[in-house]
Design an enzyme around this catalytic site. Structure first.
Site, PDB file in Angstrom:
ATOM      1  N   ASP A   1       0.780  -1.247   0.000  1.00 48.33           N
ATOM      2  CA  ASP A   1       0.000   0.000   0.000  1.00 48.33           C
ATOM      3  C   ASP A   1       0.812   1.298   0.000  1.00 48.33           C
ATOM      4  OD1 ASP A   1      -2.542  -1.132  -0.135  1.00 48.33           O
ATOM      5  OD2 ASP A   1      -2.513  -1.602   1.998  1.00 48.33           O
TER       6      ASP A   1
ATOM      7  N   ASP B   1      -6.017  -3.731  -7.357  1.00 50.69           N
ATOM      8  CA  ASP B   1      -5.756  -2.427  -6.738  1.00 50.69           C
ATOM      9  C   ASP B   1      -4.280  -2.038  -6.804  1.00 50.69           C
ATOM     10  OD1 ASP B   1      -7.648  -4.209  -5.638  1.00 50.69           O
ATOM     11  OD2 ASP B   1      -7.985  -2.979  -3.887  1.00 50.69           O
TER      12      ASP B   1
HETATM   13  N1  GLY Z   1      -7.459  -1.189  -1.870  1.00 49.58           N
HETATM   14  C1  GLY Z   1      -8.517  -1.580  -1.048  1.00 49.58           C
HETATM   15  C2  GLY Z   1      -9.854  -1.247  -1.520  1.00 49.58           C
HETATM   16  O1  GLY Z   1     -10.076  -0.754  -2.586  1.00 49.58           O
HETATM   17  O2  GLY Z   1     -10.778  -1.487  -0.767  1.00 49.58           O
END
Ligand code: GLY
Length: 401
Positions: free
Chosen positions: A118, A178
């Site tokens: 992240d 993501d």
């Molecule tokens: N990256 C986590 C989400 O979109 O919930």
């Protein structure tokens, strides 16, 4: 009461106006209304003596409307500083810069956090926007270290950056769609340092994901599990979507935004093609609802009483503004869609009434329906991408004028 009327008036004005025909007065009114609403989020005054685990970054509201704050380790911690930096670049008002600097500084030690993928989500909205606005050399150093930390998660056999370390019983090497969003940090670091390693890893990840994450119609799986020795694909699942075979709405938004950004950074037409194919899926196959704010998954069997995900619409709106710049053939379609999505999010249906929702801007987002978590609530990243979309819209309009 008077303030509420002003907000509803300018929100109503914005929503009522035709694309490209909005006056700058209305734009200013909207920014004023946004500023007033954000003032209801409780800002820290004193940041001395804070501890690593302190809950300080606004993320969402509970079902009963209580503010949920998270620590810097949470994947969403960069978005609140990002909201503040967006407000600074939208308004030029120094009060936002001061607040943004304060909250950005609180994330500094995350540059060394290698426990998940992240880093881009945390550092680009905070230090990235901060560096763009101030040229602060200290921000640059943090970003470069964050990029170095992120590439420690790259596996050459797989050709991807590992997303999560949790659920090891389920996935040997999980990569979620993501993760494309984190590549922006690597492209940035490559340009700033001249070191191609960051760029090469970002491109490898983008290519592997393009090969393995997409179905024939260019919808995306959420999680692809790899064998970390051979790089073979073991599984294709969902974590936050309705089913393994369905299209989780925010995942499609990350994919659209991701490949648009990757094309910007590489100028490789294969990535532009991918972004346009994903756009086609969203527009012509998945079919957005009339108000253009997706339900939380595109493949729900029965929409009755299913929640929307305004965060997916905000990410898509921002992405469509950018994608419109890279094509003459579909430019008008993407621009129209981005403007209409933004208008919908600015309508009474989605925009908080002044003083409600603890200062969050947008209502009706969904974090994880399968986990029964954050359903039909405000989410800080919805607000972040909504403001980014507003900024991109302004940039495009300024170039036209
Ligand atoms: N990256 C986590 C989400 O979109 O919930």
């Amino acid at each position: 009461m008077k303030q509420i009327t002003v907000l509803m008036l300018c929100v109503g004005l914005l929503y009522g106006c035709k694309t490209h025909q909005r006056s700058s007065v209305t734009e200013n009114d909207l920014l004023k209304a946004i500023s007033q609403q954000l003032a209801y989020l409780p800002l820290l005054k004193d940041t001395t003596n804070l501890k690593s685990k302190d809950l300080i970054f606004p993320r969402t509201l509970t079902e009963s409307g209580k503010l949920v704050l998270v620590s810097k380790r949470d994947w969403t911690s960069g978005f609140y500083p990002g909201v503040l930096w967006n407000m600074y670049r939208l308004t030029g008002d120094k009060q936002w810069k001061e607040k943004a600097e304060l909250y950005t500084a609180l994330l500094t030690s995350e540059q060394y956090n290698s426990s998940n993928h992240d880093l881009g989500f945390k550092m680009m909205p905070s230090f990235g926007l901060g560096y763009e606005a101030t040229n602060n050399e200290a921000y640059k150093k943090v970003l470069i270290q964050a990029a170095k930390t992120l590439i420690t998660r790259f596996n050459e056999n797989v050709g991807c950056i590992r997303s999560w370390d949790h659920n090891r019983d389920k996935w040997e090497f999980p990569v979620i769609i993501d993760n494309l969003m984190n590549l922006e940090l690597l492209f940035w670091a490559s340009k700033e340092t001249g070191n191609p390693v960051f760029y090469n890893i970002a491109v490898a990840h983008a290519k592997t994901t393009m090969r393995n994450h997409f179905r024939e119609n260019y919808s995306s799986f959420h999680v692809v599990g790899y064998n970390l020795e051979t790089g073979a694909v073991i599984s294709k699942n969902t974590h936050q979507g309705y089913a393994d075979s369905s299209s989780w709405s925010r995942g499609q938004a990350w994919a659209l935004y991701g490949y648009t950004m990757i094309y910007r950074e590489t100028k490789d037409l294969a990535f532009l093609n991918q972004a346009e194919n994903i756009a086609n899926y969203i527009i012509n196959v998945a079919k957005l609802p009339e108000d253009l704010v997706p339900f939380w998954d595109f493949d729900l069997p029965d929409l009755k009483s299913e929640p929307r995900d305004a965060s997916a619409a905000a990410v898509m709106a921002s992405a469509f503004f950018e994608l419109s710049k890279y094509t003459s053939q579909h430019k008008d379609t993407y621009l129209h869609l981005a403007n209409s999505m933004l208008n919908s999010l600015t309508s009474k249906q989605y925009f908080s009434e002044l003083g409600t929702n603890n200062g969050f801007l947008l209502k009706h987002s969904t974090g994880s329906k399968p986990k029964n978590s954050e359903i039909d609530v405000p989410l800080v990243y919805a607000d972040y991408y909504y403001l980014e979309a507003l900024f991109r819209k302004n940039q495009i309009q300024n170039q036209l004028n």
